[in-house]
Design a protein around this motif. Structure first.
Motif, PDB file in Angstrom:
ATOM      1  N   GLU A 166      -0.247   8.891 -44.370  1.00  0.00           N
ATOM      2  CA  GLU A 166      -1.288   9.706 -45.043  1.00  0.00           C
ATOM      3  C   GLU A 166      -1.059  11.137 -44.257  1.00  0.00           C
ATOM      4  N   SER A 167      -0.999  11.043 -42.812  1.00  0.00           N
ATOM      5  CA  SER A 167      -0.557  12.141 -42.152  1.00  0.00           C
ATOM      6  C   SER A 167       0.540  13.118 -42.570  1.00  0.00           C
ATOM      7  N   LEU A 168       1.516  12.129 -42.654  1.00  0.00           N
ATOM      8  CA  LEU A 168       3.023  12.833 -43.358  1.00  0.00           C
ATOM      9  C   LEU A 168       2.722  13.589 -44.643  1.00  0.00           C
ATOM     10  N   ARG A 169       2.103  13.049 -45.437  1.00  0.00           N
ATOM     11  CA  ARG A 169       1.548  13.335 -46.724  1.00  0.00           C
ATOM     12  C   ARG A 169       0.799  14.541 -46.617  1.00  0.00           C
ATOM     13  N   ALA A 170      -0.015  14.710 -45.636  1.00  0.00           N
ATOM     14  CA  ALA A 170      -0.885  15.948 -45.371  1.00  0.00           C
ATOM     15  C   ALA A 170       0.022  17.087 -44.886  1.00  0.00           C
ATOM     16  N   LEU A 171       1.357  16.780 -44.262  1.00  0.00           N
ATOM     17  CA  LEU A 171       2.191  17.738 -43.956  1.00  0.00           C
ATOM     18  C   LEU A 171       3.283  18.060 -44.967  1.00  0.00           C
ATOM     19  N   GLY A 172       3.118  17.605 -46.054  1.00  0.00           N
ATOM     20  CA  GLY A 172       3.851  17.967 -47.192  1.00  0.00           C
ATOM     21  C   GLY A 172       5.117  16.994 -47.506  1.00  0.00           C
ATOM     22  N   VAL A 173       4.942  15.978 -46.741  1.00  0.00           N
ATOM     23  CA  VAL A 173       6.175  14.800 -47.114  1.00  0.00           C
ATOM     24  C   VAL A 173       5.773  13.962 -48.392  1.00  0.00           C
ATOM     25  N   GLU A 174       6.662  13.626 -49.170  1.00  0.00           N
ATOM     26  CA  GLU A 174       6.490  12.955 -50.374  1.00  0.00           C
ATOM     27  C   GLU A 174       7.081  11.502 -49.984  1.00  0.00           C
ATOM     28  N   LEU A 175       6.079  10.552 -50.261  1.00  0.00           N
ATOM     29  CA  LEU A 175       6.552   9.294 -50.044  1.00  0.00           C
ATOM     30  C   LEU A 175       5.609   8.286 -51.052  1.00  0.00           C
ATOM     31  N   TYR A 181       1.042   0.251 -46.379  1.00  0.00           N
ATOM     32  CA  TYR A 181       1.878  -1.121 -45.810  1.00  0.00           C
ATOM     33  C   TYR A 181       3.338  -0.892 -46.375  1.00  0.00           C
ATOM     34  N   LEU A 182       4.262  -1.743 -45.685  1.00  0.00           N
ATOM     35  CA  LEU A 182       5.661  -1.889 -46.116  1.00  0.00           C
ATOM     36  C   LEU A 182       5.476  -2.571 -47.403  1.00  0.00           C
ATOM     37  N   PRO A 183       6.470  -2.629 -48.233  1.00  0.00           N
ATOM     38  CA  PRO A 183       7.589  -1.531 -48.348  1.00  0.00           C
ATOM     39  C   PRO A 183       7.299  -0.044 -48.685  1.00  0.00           C
ATOM     40  N   LEU A 184       8.151   0.872 -48.272  1.00  0.00           N
ATOM     41  CA  LEU A 184       7.885   2.211 -48.507  1.00  0.00           C
ATOM     42  C   LEU A 184       8.990   3.019 -48.813  1.00  0.00           C
ATOM     43  N   THR A 185       8.854   3.933 -49.516  1.00  0.00           N
ATOM     44  CA  THR A 185      10.312   4.952 -49.625  1.00  0.00           C
ATOM     45  C   THR A 185       9.622   6.448 -49.081  1.00  0.00           C
ATOM     46  N   VAL A 186      10.360   6.944 -48.195  1.00  0.00           N
ATOM     47  CA  VAL A 186      10.109   8.446 -47.724  1.00  0.00           C
ATOM     48  C   VAL A 186      11.477   9.304 -48.736  1.00  0.00           C
ATOM     49  N   HIS A 187      10.849  10.336 -49.227  1.00  0.00           N
ATOM     50  CA  HIS A 187      11.782  11.173 -49.850  1.00  0.00           C
ATOM     51  C   HIS A 187      12.101  12.219 -49.068  1.00  0.00           C
ATOM     52  N   GLY A 188      13.060  12.225 -48.263  1.00  0.00           N
ATOM     53  CA  GLY A 188      13.320  13.487 -47.372  1.00  0.00           C
ATOM     54  C   GLY A 188      13.814  14.603 -48.050  1.00  0.00           C
ATOM     55  N   ARG A 189      13.550  15.571 -47.470  1.00  0.00           N
ATOM     56  CA  ARG A 189      14.094  17.101 -48.143  1.00  0.00           C
ATOM     57  C   ARG A 189      14.966  17.572 -46.949  1.00  0.00           C
ATOM     58  N   GLY A 190      15.292  17.266 -45.881  1.00  0.00           N
ATOM     59  CA  GLY A 190      15.817  17.807 -44.915  1.00  0.00           C
ATOM     60  C   GLY A 190      15.190  18.471 -43.778  1.00  0.00           C
ATOM     61  N   SER A 191      13.770  18.776 -43.990  1.00  0.00           N
ATOM     62  CA  SER A 191      12.974  19.536 -43.241  1.00  0.00           C
ATOM     63  C   SER A 191      11.522  19.248 -43.383  1.00  0.00           C
ATOM     64  N   VAL A 192      10.645  19.520 -42.559  1.00  0.00           N
ATOM     65  CA  VAL A 192       9.196  19.219 -42.874  1.00  0.00           C
ATOM     66  C   VAL A 192       8.304  20.307 -42.303  1.00  0.00           C
ATOM     67  N   ARG A 193       7.540  20.735 -42.916  1.00  0.00           N
ATOM     68  CA  ARG A 193       6.687  21.841 -42.782  1.00  0.00           C
ATOM     69  C   ARG A 193       6.071  21.800 -41.094  1.00  0.00           C
ATOM     70  N   GLY A 194       5.438  20.596 -41.064  1.00  0.00           N
ATOM     71  CA  GLY A 194       4.553  20.572 -39.868  1.00  0.00           C
ATOM     72  C   GLY A 194       3.382  21.069 -39.972  1.00  0.00           C
ATOM     73  N   GLY A 195       2.608  21.129 -38.831  1.00  0.00           N
ATOM     74  CA  GLY A 195       1.031  21.883 -38.592  1.00  0.00           C
ATOM     75  C   GLY A 195       0.237  21.018 -38.143  1.00  0.00           C
ATOM     76  N   SER A 196      -0.815  20.793 -38.413  1.00  0.00           N
ATOM     77  CA  SER A 196      -2.076  20.213 -37.859  1.00  0.00           C
ATOM     78  C   SER A 196      -2.726  19.113 -38.868  1.00  0.00           C
ATOM     79  N   VAL A 197      -2.705  17.983 -38.224  1.00  0.00           N
ATOM     80  CA  VAL A 197      -3.480  16.577 -39.026  1.00  0.00           C
ATOM     81  C   VAL A 197      -4.525  15.987 -38.133  1.00  0.00           C
ATOM     82  N   THR A 198      -5.433  15.279 -38.841  1.00  0.00           N
ATOM     83  CA  THR A 198      -6.419  14.674 -38.050  1.00  0.00           C
ATOM     84  C   THR A 198      -6.258  13.194 -38.798  1.00  0.00           C
ATOM     85  N   MET A 199      -6.158  12.214 -37.908  1.00  0.00           N
ATOM     86  CA  MET A 199      -5.934  10.773 -38.230  1.00  0.00           C
ATOM     87  C   MET A 199      -7.036  10.110 -37.388  1.00  0.00           C
ATOM     88  N   ASP A 200      -7.393   8.868 -37.725  1.00  0.00           N
ATOM     89  CA  ASP A 200      -7.736   7.777 -37.058  1.00  0.00           C
ATOM     90  C   ASP A 200      -6.738   6.753 -36.349  1.00  0.00           C
TER      91      ASP A 200
END
Length: 475
Positions: A166-175, A181-200
């Motif tokens: 969910e933190s990756l989603r908050a950074l703009g990553v589509e998955l 849980y597994l299984p999962l698919t990450v749709h890589g775009r060659g770059s990630v915006r990054g930034g700030s996230v809050t997680m438990d």
């Protein structure tokens, strides 16, 4: 989960298996079980252990993201690290075996890691049951060009991953995932915006480490705020921070529960991997149990490995523990006393400490380890069942175990596909005749040829574990 909703999904922990009589953790030995040796004399041995799994896999990830070729010296070659290497190869990283410098007896080949210009997608990755692979790789896969599919062993599908996903989603990553849980698919775009996230991250420090390791390659870097109960295994986060600094990354961890990695290049590495101190635990415990002496060469004077706590644990439980420039020496009297200890920051040692406590002459209490219910198995339930099946007086608490002195007897010790359960059974067998351990090969997850190392120690031979470059990880 989003920055405004940091609650992780509830862990899906499978029921412990039962024997035909319906009693959890009890059954008669079956063909293929390993008979845990009970020596008739104190153990006196020097044991050469392979490298740290945690360090090997962190350095592999950083080398894969670096700007030039890296050399990892004396890396661990176990199922978990071979799975990580294979996963990175699938993403286009070249990892070659090279002979170590000098003529070092028993040494394993180094790894020469050559990163590609761009990580490739349209690949499938087998995570096995490796928490570092299943949790570190999604953040790396987000930098690939194309979809990356991740799956693993059946037991891996019940290990939570929600906070990092969910933190990756908050950074703009589509998955696409299976409810955290597994299984999962990450749709890589060659770059990630990054930034700030809050997680438990209260259920695993690996969630923080995963984002930190890849964060320097994100356009805006990464800032992680933890909100929730204390993060377990904090030394593992410190290990991640120090490996990043080894690679030239700028990391700010000065504020509690906040970590910041600046966007930057990752420098090539030339590093030697420390011995795995958590894997050393059962071997040094053998000195205490048998009243012998075990020496581990190369034990570092300073380390971020949580397994270094074994020195304090063994001292408290009755051993004479000495650390010098030659390594660690543990001298036991054969008398074990109980311990009252909070293992929140070194929870991976719980099975080893529980096995020792079951052999002690006074009660023990292990606290602060509720999160290990979500490890390879529910370790608290498994230890209660298996030590109890041998006659142990074990009570599971909200966040740990209470263990009282009780006469133990032989029997079958189930492992639940958990390498540390297997080594716990071996420790009990040092003093209790007739203990058989189910699926001892599960130890290959982090320690190649544990039975051979154990036999070498009991015979007094110096020994070292290594896999040949062509050997495949156990499935």
């Amino acid at each position: 989960m989003s920055p405004a909703d940091p609650s992780p999904p509830a862990p899906r922990t499978p029921d412990l298996p039962t024997d035909p009589s319906g009693h959890r953790g009890r059954s008669t030995p079956v063909p293929g079980d390993w008979s845990a040796p009970t020596p008739d004399r104190p153990v006196h041995a020097t044991v050469l252990l392979p490298g740290s799994k945690s360090l090997t896999n962190r350095y592999l990830v950083l080398a894969a993201l670096a700007g030039d070729r890296s050399r990892l010296r004396a890396p661990l070659r176990s199922r978990d690290t071979l799975l990580m290497a294979d996963a990175l190869r699938a993403l286009g990283v070249r990892i070659d075996d090279v002979d170590p410098d000098g003529d070092v007896a028993g040494s394993v080949p180094d790894w020469l890691v050559s990163p590609p210009e761009h990580l490739r997608g349209d690949v499938r990755i087998d995570c096995g049951l490796a928490g570092t692979v299943m949790r570190f790789l999604p953040a790396v896969a987000a930098l690939a060009r194309g979809p990356v599919h991740l799956d693993g062993d059946p037991q891996a599908r019940v290990r939570p991953m929600g906070p990092v996903l969910e933190s990756l989603r908050a950074l703009g990553v589509e998955l696409e995932d299976s409810d955290g849980y597994l299984p999962l698919t990450v749709h890589g775009r060659g770059s990630v915006r990054g930034g700030s996230v809050t997680m438990d991250a209260s259920s695993s420090s690996q969630f923080v480490s995963a984002l930190l390791l890849a964060g320097a390659r994100y356009d805006e870097g990464i800032t992680i705020h933890h909100r929730g109960r204390p993060v377990p295994s904090q030394p593992h986060i410190l290990m991640t921070v120090e490996t990043l600094r080894d690679a030239g990354a700028l990391v700010d961890d000065s504020e509690p529960d906040t970590w910041r990695v600046e966007p930057s290049e990752i420098n090539a590495l030339d590093v030697s991997i420390e011995p795995d101190l958590s894997n050393a635990g059962p071997f040094v415990a053998a000195a205490l149990v048998t009243g012998g002496t075990v020496r581990i060469p190369g034990w570092p004077q300073y380390t971020t490995q949580a397994g270094d706590l074994m020195r304090e644990i063994l001292d408290t439980m009755g051993a004479d523990v000495r650390l010098d420039r030659h390594g660690l020496t543990v001298i036991g009297s054969g008398e074990l006393v109980g311990i009252d200890i909070d293992l929140h920051d070194a929870a991976e040692l719980t099975p080893t400490v529980a096995a020792l406590a079951a052999l002690a002459s006074t009660p023990s209490s292990i606290r602060g380890v509720a999160h290990i219910r979500g490890h390879e198995t529910d370790r608290l339930a498994a230890l209660t069942a298996e030590l109890g099946s041998l006659g142990g007086a074990v009570t599971e608490t909200e966040d740990g175990l209470r263990i009282a002195p009780a006469p133990l007897h032989g029997g079958r010790f189930r492992t639940y596909h958990d390498h540390r359960m297997a080594t716990a059974g071996a420790i009990v067998g040092l003093r209790v005749h007739g203990v058989t351990v189910e699926d001892i090969e599960t130890t290959s997850k982090t320690l190649p040829d544990f039975p051979g190392l154990w036999a070498g120690m009991l015979s007094g031979r110096a020994s070292v574990a290594a896999l040949s470059p062509s050997e495949e990880p156990a499935r």
